[in-house]
Motif scaffolding. Structure first.
Motif, PDB file in Angstrom:
ATOM      1  N   THR A 123       4.094 -47.255   8.552  1.00 24.95           N
ATOM      2  CA  THR A 123       4.352 -46.631   7.257  1.00 24.95           C
ATOM      3  C   THR A 123       5.143 -47.625   6.391  1.00 24.95           C
ATOM      4  O   THR A 123       5.662 -48.625   6.886  1.00 24.95           O
ATOM      5  CB  THR A 123       5.182 -45.352   7.437  1.00 24.95           C
ATOM      6  N   PRO A 124       5.257 -47.342   5.087  1.00 29.91           N
ATOM      7  CA  PRO A 124       6.092 -48.222   4.253  1.00 29.91           C
ATOM      8  C   PRO A 124       7.513 -48.350   4.786  1.00 29.91           C
ATOM      9  O   PRO A 124       8.109 -49.433   4.733  1.00 29.91           O
ATOM     10  CB  PRO A 124       6.058 -47.539   2.884  1.00 29.91           C
ATOM     11  N   GLU A 125       8.032 -47.228   5.315  1.00 29.65           N
ATOM     12  CA  GLU A 125       9.367 -47.284   5.911  1.00 29.65           C
ATOM     13  C   GLU A 125       9.369 -48.165   7.162  1.00 29.65           C
ATOM     14  O   GLU A 125      10.331 -48.908   7.413  1.00 29.65           O
ATOM     15  CB  GLU A 125       9.851 -45.878   6.264  1.00 29.65           C
ATOM     16  N   GLY A 126       8.279 -48.078   7.929  1.00 27.42           N
ATOM     17  CA  GLY A 126       8.175 -48.895   9.134  1.00 27.42           C
ATOM     18  C   GLY A 126       8.072 -50.381   8.813  1.00 27.42           C
ATOM     19  O   GLY A 126       8.671 -51.220   9.498  1.00 27.42           O
ATOM     20  N   ARG A 130      10.656 -53.301   9.813  1.00 28.13           N
ATOM     21  CA  ARG A 130      10.203 -54.527  10.460  1.00 28.13           C
ATOM     22  C   ARG A 130      10.837 -55.763   9.831  1.00 28.13           C
ATOM     23  O   ARG A 130      11.350 -56.651  10.518  1.00 28.13           O
ATOM     24  CB  ARG A 130       8.676 -54.579  10.361  1.00 28.13           C
ATOM     25  N   ASP A 131      10.829 -55.822   8.496  1.00 28.59           N
ATOM     26  CA  ASP A 131      11.380 -56.984   7.790  1.00 28.59           C
ATOM     27  C   ASP A 131      12.893 -57.094   7.981  1.00 28.59           C
ATOM     28  O   ASP A 131      13.430 -58.197   8.179  1.00 28.59           O
ATOM     29  CB  ASP A 131      11.044 -56.894   6.306  1.00 28.59           C
ATOM     30  N   ARG A 132      13.586 -55.962   7.921  1.00 20.70           N
ATOM     31  CA  ARG A 132      15.042 -55.990   8.118  1.00 20.70           C
ATOM     32  C   ARG A 132      15.387 -56.436   9.542  1.00 20.70           C
ATOM     33  O   ARG A 132      16.332 -57.211   9.755  1.00 20.70           O
ATOM     34  CB  ARG A 132      15.649 -54.613   7.845  1.00 20.70           C
ATOM     35  N   LYS A 181      15.442 -43.719  11.936  1.00 23.96           N
ATOM     36  CA  LYS A 181      15.088 -43.029  10.692  1.00 23.96           C
ATOM     37  C   LYS A 181      13.581 -43.079  10.451  1.00 23.96           C
ATOM     38  O   LYS A 181      13.101 -42.616   9.411  1.00 23.96           O
ATOM     39  CB  LYS A 181      15.831 -43.660   9.512  1.00 23.96           C
ATOM     40  N   LEU A 182      12.856 -43.629  11.424  1.00 23.38           N
ATOM     41  CA  LEU A 182      11.408 -43.764  11.297  1.00 23.38           C
ATOM     42  C   LEU A 182      10.706 -42.601  11.966  1.00 23.38           C
ATOM     43  O   LEU A 182      11.232 -41.980  12.894  1.00 23.38           O
ATOM     44  CB  LEU A 182      10.951 -45.084  11.943  1.00 23.38           C
ATOM     45  N   PRO A 183       9.489 -42.297  11.544  1.00 19.30           N
ATOM     46  CA  PRO A 183       8.714 -41.250  12.204  1.00 19.30           C
ATOM     47  C   PRO A 183       8.244 -41.718  13.577  1.00 19.30           C
ATOM     48  O   PRO A 183       8.215 -42.906  13.884  1.00 19.30           O
ATOM     49  CB  PRO A 183       7.530 -41.019  11.253  1.00 19.30           C
ATOM     50  N   LEU A 228       6.944 -35.193  11.438  1.00 24.82           N
ATOM     51  CA  LEU A 228       6.174 -34.086  10.892  1.00 24.82           C
ATOM     52  C   LEU A 228       5.723 -34.379   9.468  1.00 24.82           C
ATOM     53  O   LEU A 228       4.585 -34.053   9.087  1.00 24.82           O
ATOM     54  CB  LEU A 228       7.015 -32.805  10.939  1.00 24.82           C
ATOM     55  N   GLU A 229       6.600 -35.014   8.687  1.00 21.73           N
ATOM     56  CA  GLU A 229       6.214 -35.341   7.315  1.00 21.73           C
ATOM     57  C   GLU A 229       5.079 -36.357   7.287  1.00 21.73           C
ATOM     58  O   GLU A 229       4.155 -36.248   6.470  1.00 21.73           O
ATOM     59  CB  GLU A 229       7.434 -35.879   6.551  1.00 21.73           C
ATOM     60  N   GLU A 230       5.132 -37.301   8.174  1.00 19.09           N
ATOM     61  CA  GLU A 230       4.071 -38.303   8.228  1.00 19.09           C
ATOM     62  C   GLU A 230       2.766 -37.679   8.726  1.00 19.09           C
ATOM     63  O   GLU A 230       1.681 -38.019   8.247  1.00 19.09           O
ATOM     64  CB  GLU A 230       4.499 -39.456   9.149  1.00 19.09           C
ATOM     65  N   LEU A 231       2.891 -36.767   9.676  1.00 22.04           N
ATOM     66  CA  LEU A 231       1.697 -36.074  10.177  1.00 22.04           C
ATOM     67  C   LEU A 231       1.041 -35.245   9.068  1.00 22.04           C
ATOM     68  O   LEU A 231      -0.189 -35.224   8.931  1.00 22.04           O
ATOM     69  CB  LEU A 231       2.083 -35.176  11.356  1.00 22.04           C
TER      70      LEU A 231
END
Length: 252
Positions: A123-126, A130-132, A181-183, A228-231
């Motif tokens: 996801t964008p958050e993922g 990854r970059d951080r 904080k990731l799904p 759940l939000e990502e699902l």
């Protein structure tokens, strides 16, 4: 008085010459070349002047210069070839020695692998996590180098000790970059990206255990919520419009 006959030249009268006076012998003196009154006294031609020593660097200065060249170089973090540059820097400073295997066999390997992940994988958050995380892992190595360059150079010469240090820095980099904080979808992809042979080692299992030990109860709730939000994002486009989605009363 004599009368000369005509036609004969007159006789010459000789004048007595005075006897020469004896001359006193002169002393054999040698005059030196003219010099100014402030000039140094003349040196004998048989005297050699010792050559002046050429100034050279002191032994201490040379040692410090060599030590500076042998210190690990500063390498910018947040780049995809950071570990390769660290590897090359070690080889430059330690010809003939074996570099830490961590640099290419783990650090560069997974930097390349995670960098290849895209929006279809995370996801964008993922992707932001990854970059951080990649930068945080590199920062931990650079911080160790800056704190004690000589000690870091010695640590590099012990590949196993260096690998333990690097693995021990992973959990903080993962968690502080926002792992929990990731799904769950991201967590699943992140967890299955490394090779099992790298995870199921003493150092690999220890980092997993430490990372899980840093999970707080609220972290578990965050993971469930994000999951759940990502699902819902995935299934919403195909959800039948006549069916009302269920309302879940979640504790957060």
């Amino acid at each position: 008085m004599r009368i000369s006959r005509p036609g004969t030249p007159p006789a010459r009268t000789q004048v007595p010459q005075p006897e020469p006076k004896p001359v006193a012998p002169q002393k054999n003196t040698v005059r030196s070349p003219a010099t100014s009154s402030s000039a140094a006294p003349a040196r004998s031609a048989d005297t050699f002047e010792a050559p002046r020593p050429t100034p050279t660097a002191s032994t201490g200065g040379t040692a410090r210069s060599n030590a500076a060249r042998n210190l690990p170089a500063e390498i910018p973090t947040g780049t995809k070839d950071y570990y390769r540059q660290r590897y090359d820097d070690f080889v430059r400073r330690n010809p003939g020695m074996t570099p830490p295997s961590y640099y290419l066999e783990y650090g560069q390997k997974y930097c390349d692998r995670f960098s290849s992940l895209g929006p279809k994988d995370l996801t964008p958050e993922g992707l932001a996590w990854r970059d951080r995380t990649l930068k945080a892992l590199q920062d931990s190595i650079e911080t160790k180098r800056m704190e004690d360059p000589v000690g870091f150079a010695q640590l590099e010469r012990d590949p196993e000790a260096f690998k333990k240090f690097a693995y021990d820095s992973h959990p903080d980099a993962y968690v502080q970059s926002g792992l929990y904080k990731l799904p769950a979808q991201d967590l699943l992809k992140i967890g299955t990206t490394p090779d099992l042979k790298d995870l199921f080692t003493k150092d690999g299992l220890r980092q997993v255990a430490v990372a899980l030990g840093k999970m707080k109860p609220q972290d578990a709730a965050n993971v469930a919520k994000e999951s759940l939000e990502e699902l819902w994002k995935d299934i919403k486009p195909s959800w039948p419009p006549i069916i009302k989605p269920p309302h879940l009363s979640l504790p957060w």
